[in-house]
Scaffold this active site. Structure first.
Site, PDB file in Angstrom:
ATOM      1  CB  CYS A  55       1.400   2.817  51.172  1.00 35.23           C
ATOM      2  SG  CYS A  55      -0.239   2.985  50.434  1.00 35.23           S
ATOM      3  CB  CYS A  56       2.179  -2.478  51.479  1.00 38.11           C
ATOM      4  SG  CYS A  56       2.183  -2.466  49.673  1.00 38.11           S
ATOM      5  CB  CYS A  97      -2.964  -0.781  44.725  1.00 38.18           C
ATOM      6  SG  CYS A  97      -3.419  -1.466  46.327  1.00 38.18           S
ATOM      7  CB  CYS A 129       1.968  -6.207  49.694  1.00 34.13           C
ATOM      8  SG  CYS A 129       1.189  -7.593  50.533  1.00 34.13           S
ATOM      9  CB  CYS A 143       1.581  -0.195  43.241  1.00 38.27           C
ATOM     10  SG  CYS A 143       1.690   1.148  44.435  1.00 38.27           S
TER      11      CYS A 143
HETATM   12  S1  SF4 Z   1       0.191  -1.667  46.450  1.00 36.52           S
HETATM   13 FE1  SF4 Z   1       0.621   0.590  46.366  1.00 36.52          FE
HETATM   14  S2  SF4 Z   1      -1.322   1.669  46.781  1.00 36.52           S
HETATM   15 FE2  SF4 Z   1      -1.591  -0.550  47.355  1.00 36.52          FE
HETATM   16  S3  SF4 Z   1      -1.207  -0.613  49.533  1.00 36.52           S
HETATM   17 FE3  SF4 Z   1       0.778  -1.058  48.524  1.00 36.52          FE
HETATM   18  S4  SF4 Z   1       1.822   0.920  48.177  1.00 36.52           S
HETATM   19 FE4  SF4 Z   1      -0.323   1.350  48.760  1.00 36.52          FE
END
Ligand code: SF4
Length: 193
Positions: free
Chosen positions: A70-71, A151, A177, A154
C-alpha cells in the site's frame, strides 16, 4: 518548521505534498493553512497513479492486507516519479523521532540524488523554541496525542515516554513507509514515512 525555513530562502521553491488519499482531513486543512500563512507558491500535490490503484488496490483496503504494498503505490512510487529531474531534495526527518532515525546524517546520497536533512540534529526543545519564536501553528492533532501523523488507518495515539513515531503502524514491525529506505520501499518483510 521546514516550510518556514524554506520561506526564508524562496517561497516559490517546489514542495512535494504526497497525498495518499488516506490522510486525515485535519492534515489537508493544515496544508492549506500553511500555504496561506507562508505564501507558498510551489506546492505540488502528488497523488497515486490511477492505474496502480486499479490494479493493486481497487477497493482501497490494501493497507489491511499488505501495508508495504500500500505504501509502495500510494507513497513511494508517486514520490519517485515526482522527483524525476531533481538533483537534490530536503526532508524534515529528525534523529529523536525513532530508533531507526537515531544515526541520521544531515547529508545523504540516495538514488543518485543529494538528500538534505537540515533538522536531523534538532531536539524537541529546539523545535519548540523555534515554533514559539515564529508563532508557528502545530498540526491540530498533536494536542490530541498524535506527535507523528501519517495516514488515517495507520496512525495511532502515542503514550508518554514512547517514541514519537510509535503510533505509526502500531503493532507491526514496520517503522518506515519506504521512501527513505535504501531499497526504496521494495521490501517484502514489513520494514517499510
Ligand atoms: S501509511 Fe497505511 S494507508 Fe498510508 S500508504 Fe502506508 S499502508 Fe497505506
Amino acid at each position: 518548521m521546514l516550510l518556514h525555513l524554506l520561506t526564508q530562502v524562496d517561497r516559490g521553491a517546489p514542495v512535494l505534498f504526497v497525498d495518499t488519499q488516506k490522510l486525515f482531513g485535519e492534515t489537508l486543512r493544515y496544508r492549506e493553512a500553511l500555504i496561506g500563512r507562508f505564501g507558498l507558491t510551489g506546492v505540488r500535490t502528488i497523488l497515486p497513479y490511477a492505474d496502480d490503484l486499479a490494479t493493486a488496490d481497487p477497493q482501497g483496503s490494501l493497507w489491511l492486507r499488505d501495508t508495504d504494498a500500500c505504501c509502495h503505490i500510494r507513497k513511494v512510487l508517486p514520490l519517485e516519479r515526482a522527483l524525476e529531474g531533481f538533483d537534490a531534495w530536503i526532508t524534515g526527518r529528525k534523529r529523536f523521532q525513532s530508533s531507526g532515525r537515531a544515526d541520521l546524517d544531515v547529508f545523504e546520497v540516495a538514488e543518485g540524488r543529494i538528500k538534505l536533512n537540515p533538522l536531523a540534529n534538532w531536539s524537541v526543545a529546539q523545535l519548540k523554541e523555534y515554533a514559539e519564536q515564529h508563532d508557528l501553528p502545530p498540526h491540530p492533532m498533536v494536542a490530541q496525542g498524535y506527535p507523528s501523523i501519517g495516514c488515517m488507518p495507520c496512525t495511532d495515539k502515542v503514550a508518554p515516554g514512547e517514541d514519537p513515531r510509535a503510533g505509526r503502524w502500531r503493532g507491526a514491525e514496520k517503522i518506515e513507509c519506504g521512501i527513505h529506505l535504501p531499497t526504496h520501499g521494495r521490501e517484502i518483510d514489513g520494514s517499510g514515512i
